[in-house]
Design an enzyme around this catalytic site. Sequence first.
Site, PDB file in Angstrom:
ATOM      1  N   GLY A  36       0.841  -1.201   0.000  1.00  0.00           N
ATOM      2  CA  GLY A  36       0.000   0.000   0.000  1.00  0.00           C
ATOM      3  C   GLY A  36       0.874   1.249   0.000  1.00  0.00           C
ATOM      4  CG  HIS A  37       3.196   2.224   3.461  1.00  0.00           C
ATOM      5  ND1 HIS A  37       3.155   1.091   4.229  1.00  0.00           N
ATOM      6  CD2 HIS A  37       2.620   3.199   4.208  1.00  0.00           C
ATOM      7  CE1 HIS A  37       2.593   1.356   5.386  1.00  0.00           C
ATOM      8  NE2 HIS A  37       2.242   2.623   5.405  1.00  0.00           N
ATOM      9  CD  GLN A  61      -0.598   9.230  13.798  1.00  0.00           C
ATOM     10  OE1 GLN A  61       0.038  10.134  13.255  1.00  0.00           O
ATOM     11  NE2 GLN A  61      -1.207   8.296  13.094  1.00  0.00           N
ATOM     12  N   GLY A 147      -3.189   7.203   1.483  1.00  0.00           N
ATOM     13  CA  GLY A 147      -3.989   6.076   1.014  1.00  0.00           C
ATOM     14  C   GLY A 147      -5.468   6.289   1.310  1.00  0.00           C
ATOM     15  CE  LYS A 149      -5.933   0.319   6.107  1.00  0.00           C
ATOM     16  NZ  LYS A 149      -5.612   0.553   7.338  1.00  0.00           N
ATOM     17  CD  GLN A 153      -4.025   9.532   7.848  1.00  0.00           C
ATOM     18  OE1 GLN A 153      -3.735   9.363   9.024  1.00  0.00           O
ATOM     19  NE2 GLN A 153      -3.381   8.903   6.887  1.00  0.00           N
ATOM     20  CE  LYS A 184      -0.823  -6.252  -0.131  1.00  0.00           C
ATOM     21  NZ  LYS A 184       0.141  -7.340  -0.024  1.00  0.00           N
TER      22      LYS A 184
HETATM   23  O1  PAF Z   1      -1.427   7.055   7.870  1.00  0.00           O
HETATM   24  C1  PAF Z   1      -0.417   7.086   8.604  1.00  0.00           C
HETATM   25  O2  PAF Z   1       0.431   6.191   8.592  1.00  0.00           O
HETATM   26  C2  PAF Z   1      -0.232   8.234   9.582  1.00  0.00           C
HETATM   27  O3  PAF Z   1      -1.443   8.612  10.142  1.00  0.00           O
HETATM   28  C3  PAF Z   1       0.496   9.433   8.975  1.00  0.00           C
HETATM   29  C4  PAF Z   1      -0.293  10.043   7.821  1.00  0.00           C
HETATM   30  C5  PAF Z   1       1.861   9.011   8.470  1.00  0.00           C
HETATM   31  C6  PAF Z   1       0.697  10.526  10.028  1.00  0.00           C
HETATM   32  O4  PAF Z   1       1.473  10.069  11.089  1.00  0.00           O
END
Ligand code: PAF
Length: 281
Positions: A36-37, A61, A147, A149, A153, A184
């Site tokens: 995914g990344h 977070q 993403g 997913k 966000q 993923k």
């Molecule tokens: O989606 C993520 O992995 C995190 O929320 C992010 C966008 C890297 C911020 O820490």
Amino acid sequence: MKIVRTISEVRQYVKEWRSQGLTVGLVPTMGYLHEGHQSLIAAAVKGNDRVVVSVFVNPKQFGPAEDLASYPRDLEKDAALCEATGAHLLFHPEPSEMYPQGHCAFADVEELGKVLCGKTRPIHFRGVCTVIVKLANIVMPDRMYFGQKDAQQLTIVRRLARDLNMPVEIVGCPIVRETDGLAKSSRNAYLNPEERRAAVILSRAIAAGKATAQNGTVTPDEIREIMLRTLAEEPAANVEYVEIVDSQTLLPVDNLNGPILVAIAVRIGKTRLIDNFTLPE
Ligand code: PAF
């Protein structure tokens, strides 16, 4: 590809690239990278002359009872994936580099961060917004990649960029799935084999919801009902929510006109997983 740990090093690289008139893409991640990344990095490589990937497990977070300490980490593997995908710089700061003693400024989106996942993760989106503004200010990219997913966000980051006039384009990329349909996620690593088998119920519910939505006369409640029924077939699935909302306001809708987000959060054992689809696709 270079790996740097300080803000000043990132700024030096970006300054040099800017002086050559090059464009810059940023892919923010918390590491433990998967396909995914990789699709985000590939999109960034395609759309920009230079690509920075940040790998930072952002403490702001995570709630006090969440998985900050156990969040999976593997910098060596992450660096290999970034390099193989064509990234130019990996930014891997210590928490103290990002949040030096006395740090007290935050970015937030109020109501958008209180619905869906925000109901059970009350400080989560404030932490996400804060680190996104910080990373954008550090790298000053032309584009940032996220993403689909993490649909809430993505909506929130788009709003953040719009409302704070951030000079960056927010690019959303499609969900990447395992062959059995599971979206993923780095958190899939928490699942034992039995839970991994059970986790496929999320994508089954998504598929059932999508198929139901093909019928133009269906109501949001009917889609929700079908999805809840599908999830109930898996005894290991603990449903947190199945919500049908406006993609931009994230508020519940009573019809399917306009851009819709159908989002679910389900616990399998101790692991909290999310998935979604949008209408129209
Ligand atoms: O989606 C993520 O992995 C995190 O929320 C992010 C966008 C890297 C911020 O820490």
